[in-house]
Every structure is written in structure tokens, then in C-alpha cells.
Design a protein around this motif. Structure first.
Motif, PDB file in Angstrom:
ATOM      1  N   GLU A 373      44.885  27.730  53.958  1.00  0.00           N
ATOM      2  CA  GLU A 373      44.188  28.988  54.251  1.00  0.00           C
ATOM      3  C   GLU A 373      44.212  29.921  53.047  1.00  0.00           C
ATOM      4  O   GLU A 373      43.196  30.555  52.715  1.00  0.00           O
ATOM      5  CB  GLU A 373      44.835  29.662  55.466  1.00  0.00           C
ATOM      6  N   ILE A 374      45.350  30.015  52.381  1.00  0.00           N
ATOM      7  CA  ILE A 374      45.448  30.876  51.201  1.00  0.00           C
ATOM      8  C   ILE A 374      44.533  30.364  50.093  1.00  0.00           C
ATOM      9  O   ILE A 374      43.873  31.150  49.395  1.00  0.00           O
ATOM     10  CB  ILE A 374      46.910  30.950  50.712  1.00  0.00           C
ATOM     11  N   TYR A 375      44.460  29.049  49.963  1.00  0.00           N
ATOM     12  CA  TYR A 375      43.608  28.463  48.918  1.00  0.00           C
ATOM     13  C   TYR A 375      42.143  28.839  49.123  1.00  0.00           C
ATOM     14  O   TYR A 375      41.458  29.248  48.176  1.00  0.00           O
ATOM     15  CB  TYR A 375      43.761  26.936  48.920  1.00  0.00           C
ATOM     16  N   ILE A 376      41.664  28.717  50.361  1.00  0.00           N
ATOM     17  CA  ILE A 376      40.242  29.005  50.581  1.00  0.00           C
ATOM     18  C   ILE A 376      39.970  30.510  50.522  1.00  0.00           C
ATOM     19  O   ILE A 376      38.879  30.931  50.123  1.00  0.00           O
ATOM     20  CB  ILE A 376      39.728  28.403  51.912  1.00  0.00           C
ATOM     21  N   MET A 377      40.963  31.330  50.883  1.00  0.00           N
ATOM     22  CA  MET A 377      40.779  32.778  50.756  1.00  0.00           C
ATOM     23  C   MET A 377      40.672  33.169  49.282  1.00  0.00           C
ATOM     24  O   MET A 377      39.841  34.001  48.903  1.00  0.00           O
ATOM     25  CB  MET A 377      41.939  33.533  51.417  1.00  0.00           C
ATOM     26  N   LYS A 378      41.504  32.569  48.457  1.00  0.00           N
ATOM     27  CA  LYS A 378      41.433  32.843  47.018  1.00  0.00           C
ATOM     28  C   LYS A 378      40.115  32.327  46.435  1.00  0.00           C
ATOM     29  O   LYS A 378      39.538  32.950  45.539  1.00  0.00           O
ATOM     30  CB  LYS A 378      42.624  32.197  46.303  1.00  0.00           C
ATOM     31  N   TRP A 379      39.658  31.195  46.964  1.00  0.00           N
ATOM     32  CA  TRP A 379      38.369  30.664  46.497  1.00  0.00           C
ATOM     33  C   TRP A 379      37.239  31.625  46.854  1.00  0.00           C
ATOM     34  O   TRP A 379      36.350  31.886  46.033  1.00  0.00           O
ATOM     35  CB  TRP A 379      38.116  29.296  47.136  1.00  0.00           C
ATOM     36  N   LEU A 380      37.274  32.162  48.070  1.00  0.00           N
ATOM     37  CA  LEU A 380      36.247  33.113  48.495  1.00  0.00           C
ATOM     38  C   LEU A 380      36.291  34.388  47.653  1.00  0.00           C
ATOM     39  O   LEU A 380      35.247  34.935  47.284  1.00  0.00           O
ATOM     40  CB  LEU A 380      36.427  33.464  49.976  1.00  0.00           C
ATOM     41  N   ILE A 381      37.494  34.849  47.348  1.00  0.00           N
ATOM     42  CA  ILE A 381      37.632  36.038  46.500  1.00  0.00           C
ATOM     43  C   ILE A 381      36.974  35.798  45.147  1.00  0.00           C
ATOM     44  O   ILE A 381      36.184  36.611  44.658  1.00  0.00           O
ATOM     45  CB  ILE A 381      39.124  36.399  46.304  1.00  0.00           C
ATOM     46  N   SER A 382      37.290  34.654  44.558  1.00  0.00           N
ATOM     47  CA  SER A 382      36.729  34.321  43.245  1.00  0.00           C
ATOM     48  C   SER A 382      35.208  34.179  43.312  1.00  0.00           C
ATOM     49  O   SER A 382      34.490  34.649  42.418  1.00  0.00           O
ATOM     50  CB  SER A 382      37.357  33.019  42.737  1.00  0.00           C
ATOM     51  N   LYS A 383      34.717  33.551  44.384  1.00  0.00           N
ATOM     52  CA  LYS A 383      33.277  33.332  44.526  1.00  0.00           C
ATOM     53  C   LYS A 383      32.535  34.652  44.705  1.00  0.00           C
ATOM     54  O   LYS A 383      31.486  34.885  44.080  1.00  0.00           O
ATOM     55  CB  LYS A 383      33.012  32.421  45.728  1.00  0.00           C
ATOM     56  N   CYS A 384      33.060  35.519  45.540  1.00  0.00           N
ATOM     57  CA  CYS A 384      32.412  36.815  45.783  1.00  0.00           C
ATOM     58  C   CYS A 384      32.442  37.681  44.529  1.00  0.00           C
ATOM     59  O   CYS A 384      31.429  38.303  44.166  1.00  0.00           O
ATOM     60  CB  CYS A 384      33.094  37.545  46.937  1.00  0.00           C
ATOM     61  N   GLU A 385      33.589  37.727  43.871  1.00  0.00           N
ATOM     62  CA  GLU A 385      33.701  38.545  42.660  1.00  0.00           C
ATOM     63  C   GLU A 385      32.807  38.004  41.553  1.00  0.00           C
ATOM     64  O   GLU A 385      32.168  38.776  40.826  1.00  0.00           O
ATOM     65  CB  GLU A 385      35.156  38.594  42.197  1.00  0.00           C
ATOM     66  N   GLY A 386      32.732  36.681  41.438  1.00  0.00           N
ATOM     67  CA  GLY A 386      31.864  36.086  40.431  1.00  0.00           C
ATOM     68  C   GLY A 386      30.401  36.389  40.699  1.00  0.00           C
ATOM     69  O   GLY A 386      29.625  36.672  39.774  1.00  0.00           O
ATOM     70  N   THR A 387      30.012  36.344  41.973  1.00  0.00           N
ATOM     71  CA  THR A 387      28.627  36.659  42.349  1.00  0.00           C
ATOM     72  C   THR A 387      28.300  38.110  42.028  1.00  0.00           C
ATOM     73  O   THR A 387      27.225  38.418  41.488  1.00  0.00           O
ATOM     74  CB  THR A 387      28.405  36.394  43.851  1.00  0.00           C
ATOM     75  N   LEU A 388      29.220  39.011  42.343  1.00  0.00           N
ATOM     76  CA  LEU A 388      29.006  40.436  42.076  1.00  0.00           C
ATOM     77  C   LEU A 388      28.890  40.719  40.578  1.00  0.00           C
ATOM     78  O   LEU A 388      28.072  41.534  40.146  1.00  0.00           O
ATOM     79  CB  LEU A 388      30.145  41.260  42.679  1.00  0.00           C
ATOM     80  N   GLN A 389      29.692  40.037  39.795  1.00  0.00           N
ATOM     81  CA  GLN A 389      29.671  40.257  38.344  1.00  0.00           C
ATOM     82  C   GLN A 389      28.369  39.782  37.706  1.00  0.00           C
ATOM     83  O   GLN A 389      27.949  40.308  36.674  1.00  0.00           O
ATOM     84  CB  GLN A 389      30.867  39.552  37.697  1.00  0.00           C
TER      85      GLN A 389
END
Length: 492
Positions: A373-389
Motif C-alpha cells: 500500500e505504501i509503495y502504490i501511494m508513493k507511486w501515485l504521489i510521484s505520478k501526480c507531482e510529475g504530471t503537475l510539473q
């Protein structure tokens, strides 16, 4: 508008539970009906016209307290503008359309019929209705290149460009028929076809006998309300997912209107979707739509849309890992990943040789492990932040720009307001696109064509701002779980 309401009343349109019969079976308007033979308006019993500046503009308000499920408007079949009705009144038009019908869709046919009636002007039996239709629309297909680029997100840009290409193709296919019908040069222009398409897209109601639907005078004055959300997001997701898996298809809502329909009484009957107090705006649900879909088909966006879906660009190995349709892999407006997205990521983050063993847990919605669960949450954080950037502007910038765009549309001194706004550079690009020199124009107010473009620009910024806010909410949600999950594990 009063003329429309009198005309509709003559045809039997009524907001009374027991409407009078039409005063005449025909559309003849050679003489005005007397007060005793026909009411002066089809409204007043249950509904009244009203203006709601912050909630859709012109709409219908309750003339009295209304109960949920109560009939509030009845529109007889004779008052519905359909291709069948128009062709039935014009044998020559019907003959020409039938010659081309194998090559025309039902929507193209209705558009041709609509333009034919517009071409008749005051001689059209539908003139009281047609003269009240909007002169322009803000659906995605009407966006110019500048406004499309303002959406910023590839998915939205693709939808807008695809819609415009499809409409142009339909227009070109229908051109031989319109020339045969000797349409006026103005009606042959793409601009006219686009207007007619937008009218059909945003105003038709579902009928069983014609896929294009019908134009419903007075009935199309209701503004939109999203379907009520009485259950939790997780329950909605699970039910939607289960139904689609059982039917092996993507959930779809085919009917354009959920609070009424054409009934055995040979009339379109519309009902109150909830209890309304006198003076409240009476709304109808057209179906379940995301904001991008509302913008594409109807030309507006809801500030709080419970059916909004924010999609991330996902790799093929995630999209294809389970049986979940791709349109169920999204983020909710509150930032929570959808049930299907969460399940897909849990399975994707599991080693390949263990996926079969844990698939039953994944499909039931169970968390596999804290680490997973922590792994996929961190993946989502990275994906969302990358998209925003990757996007050209931030949500904060967009919010400020929205304030400016709303102000400039009502400005009496554009030059001063632009210079004081901090958005001179952005507005200069807008003016260059439209080839308009504000300084040399001598005007303190913008011309109408630019004001309409500003309205569409505002919608584009509003949509992308909402998109970014949802991604930011997702980041905050995932970060909170990354922090809380280890603590919960330690407590156990």
C-alpha cells in the motif's frame, strides 16, 4: 419569450397536472387565440421563468412548492421538433433526405431539418421556438486553437480536436444534400452547421424512435443538476465495477434525461427530481457526466461535480493487468483513487509470480500489505507531482487568471484593467491570436467576438484548474496514508 410561451400553450404544452387540449391541431397562426380558447402562457401553474446568474443563467423556478416526483411539465408530441415531424410537413425535404439517408446519421438528418427550418425564417411553423435559441454555444467543438491549447491537458485537447474533426466531416458529407435543397449560402457555411450541431448536442432529449433525440420547446429551459449521490464513493465504484464485469461492458448511460421521458400519453413528461420550495430553481439531470463530457456536449462545467473523474496517463502494463475498463481507473474529486485504480495498482505492485495467488484479495478490495500500500501511494504521489510539473501553469496561477478573465468580461475600461492585472503577457497572446490591436482600436470595451472567446477561455482555465486541484488533493491523501499506515502497523 412571451411569444414562445403563448405558442407552446396553443400546442398543449403545460405545467399543469391536467393540461387543456391544444386549441388547434395545426400550427396555423393566422389568427391569435382568444383568452378563453387558449392560455396566454404554458407556465405559471408549477413553473415560472427566472434568472439565476450564478447557477446556469435563465432557467425555470418553482411557482409553488413542488413535491418530488410531481409532474411539472408536459410537452405533447406535436410540439416536439424531430426530423420525422419536419420531413412529414415537407415532402420535398423528405424525398431529398431519403435519397441521401444511407450516407447520413440520425444526427446529421436532424441538423439538416433544423437548418431547413431556420432558412424558412418567419415562415417556419417553428419560428417562435427557433427565434429563442441561443445565437452561440460554448461546447468544446466551438473552441478555437487558442482556447483548445488553454486546456493544457493532452486528454482534453485530444477530445476537443476530435470533436471538431468529426463535425467537419459530417458537414462535408451533408453538403451535397444541402446544396440540393438550395440552402442559402449562409446556411451552407461550417459556422451554421456547428451552431446547429451544438443546438442538437446541448438541447435534445431522448426519444425511443430517433437516436438523434428531439428538440423540446420550453422543456429545454431547465438547467442541469448532477444525479444525486446518496451512497459512498466506494460503494458507487464497486457497484459500477460489478455491473460492468457481469455484462462484460463499460457502464454507459444512453438516455439524455433522467428525470422524465416520452410516455404513452403521447407527450414528453418532466418531473420534479426532489422537493422544491417556491422560487427555487427546478433542475433536471441529463445523466452522469464528467466535467469534460459536460463541456463537450453541453458547454458548461460544474464547480462541484460528484461524477467528475480525473485520469492519469497510465502505462499499458497497469491498464491491462486486470479486467477493469480503463475509464474506471481515475481519481475522485476528493483526491481518492477509484476502487478499480486502487485494485489495479495493488496487483501491479505485486511480484508477477504471486499475482494469481492474491488476485481474489485484490478483487475484493482488500489491502495486500502495508508495504504494498505504501509503495502504490508513493507511486501515485510521484505520478501526480510529475504530471503537475509538466503543465505550463499551476492551479494557483489559474485561479488568479480566472478572477481576471471574469473581471475583464465585465470591464468598462479594458486597457486599465489589463495593465493592473499582472496578466498583460497572457492577454497579449490572446489579442495577437485574434489579430486585434486594443491600443489602436479606440475602444475601452472588447468587441463581441472577443468576449465570446473570453468565455470559452475561462471555461478551459476552469477545467484545467479543477484537474490540477484534484491531483494536489490526491498527493495530500496519499502522503497522509504513507504517514499513517506504519503507525497503524505499530499499534497492532
Amino acid at each position: 419569450m412571451e411569444t414562445l410561451l403563448r405558442w407552446a400553450a396553443k400546442l398543449g404544452v403545460s405545467d399543469s397536472p391536467h393540461p387543456p387540449f391544444p386549441s388547434s391541431p395545426s400550427f396555423s397562426s393566422s389568427s391569435s387565440p382568444s383568452r378563453s380558447s387558449s392560455p396566454s402562457s404554458c407556465l405559471g401553474g408549477s413553473l415560472v421563468l427566472a434568472d439565476f446568474p450564478d447557477a446556469g443563467g435563465r432557467g425555470l423556478a418553482a411557482a409553488r412548492d413542488l413535491r418530488r416526483g410531481e409532474l411539472v411539465l408536459r410537452v405533447p408530441r406535436a410540439a416536439l421538433l424531430t426530423s420525422g415531424r419536419v420531413m412529414g410537413d415537407d415532402p420535398w425535404l423528405a424525398s431529398c433526405i431519403n435519397d441521401h439517408r444511407p450516407r447520413l446519421s440520425s444526427v446529421q438528418t436532424l441538423i439538416v431539418c433544423l437548418l431547413a427550418e431556420v432558412g424558412e425564417g418567419r415562415n417556419s411553423i417553428w419560428y417562435p421556438y427557433l427565434s429563442q435559441l441561443p445565437s452561440y454555444y460554448t461546447i468544446l467543438a466551438t473552441f478555437n486553437d487558442f482556447e483548445v491549447e488553454a486546456l493544457q491537458v493532452d486528454e482534453a485537447i485530444w477530445v476537443a480536436q476530435k470533436a471538431n474533426r468529426a463535425i467537419k466531416s459530417d458537414w462535408e458529407d451533408a453538403m451535397p444534400l444541402m446544396k440540393k435543397l438550395e440552402f442559402k449560402p449562409k446556411l451552407l457555411m461550417f459556422k451554421s452547421w456547428l451552431w446547429a450541431f451544438a443546438t442538437v448536442s446541448s438541447r435534445t432529449l431522448h426519444i425511443a424512435w430517433d437516436e438523434a433525440g428531439c428538440l423540446c420547446p420550453v422543456g429545454d429551459l431547465f438547467n442541469y443538476a448532477a444525479p444525486d449521490d446518496d451512497t459512498s464513493l466506494l460503494e458507487d465504484d464497486t457497484a459500477e465495477l460489478t455491473n460492468s464485469q457481469q455484462k462484460n461492458e463499460v457502464p454507459d448511460s444512453s438516455e439524455r434525461l433522467t428525470d422524465g421521458g416520452y410516455e404513452d400519453s403521447n407527450a414528453y413528461c418532466l418531473y420534479a427530481r426532489k422537493n422544491y420550495r417556491k422560487g427555487e430553481q427546478v433542475l433536471l439531470g441529463y445523466g452522469v457526466y464528467t466535467n469534460l463530457e459536460l463541456l463537450e456536449h453541453y458547454g458548461f462545467i460544474l464547480a462541484d461535480n460528484p461524477n467528475e473523474k480525473t485520469f492519469l496517463e497510465l502505462d499499458l502494463d497497469i491498464c491491462s493487468i486486470g479486467s477493469w475498463p480503463q475509464d474506471l481507473l481515475y481519481i475522485h474529486p476528493n483526491g481518492h483513487p477509484s476502487f478499480a485504480l486502487l485494485c489495479a495498482l495493488r496487483l501491479w505492485a505485486t511480484p508477477t509470480d504471486r499475482r494469481k495467488a492474491v488476485s481474489h484479495l485484490v478483487y475484493s478490495g482488500s489491502m495486500l500489505s502495508t508495504e504494498n500500500e505504501i509503495y502504490i501511494m508513493k507511486w501515485l504521489i510521484s505520478k501526480c507531482e510529475g504530471t503537475l510539473q509538466q503543465l505550463p501553469t499551476t492551479a494557483e496561477f489559474d485561479e488568479s487568471l480566472l478572477v481576471f478573465l471574469r473581471k475583464i468580461q465585465n470591464s468598462t475600461n479594458c486597457r486599465t484593467d489589463i495593465k493592473q492585472s499582472g496578466f498583460e503577457q497572457e492577454f497579449a497572446v490572446f489579442l495577437r491570436y485574434h489579430r486585434f490591436d486594443l491600443d489602436s482600436s479606440g475602444n475601452t470595451q472588447l468587441p463581441l467576438r472577443l468576449l465570446r472567446s473570453l468565455e470559452r477561455w475561462e471555461l478551459a482555465v476552469q477545467w484545467r484548474c479543477s484537474y490540477k486541484k484534484t491531483l494536489k488533493k490526491c498527493v495530500l491523501y496519499c502522503e497522509s496514508l504513507v504517514h499513517e499506515l506504519p503507525l497503524q502497523l505499530n499499534e497492532k
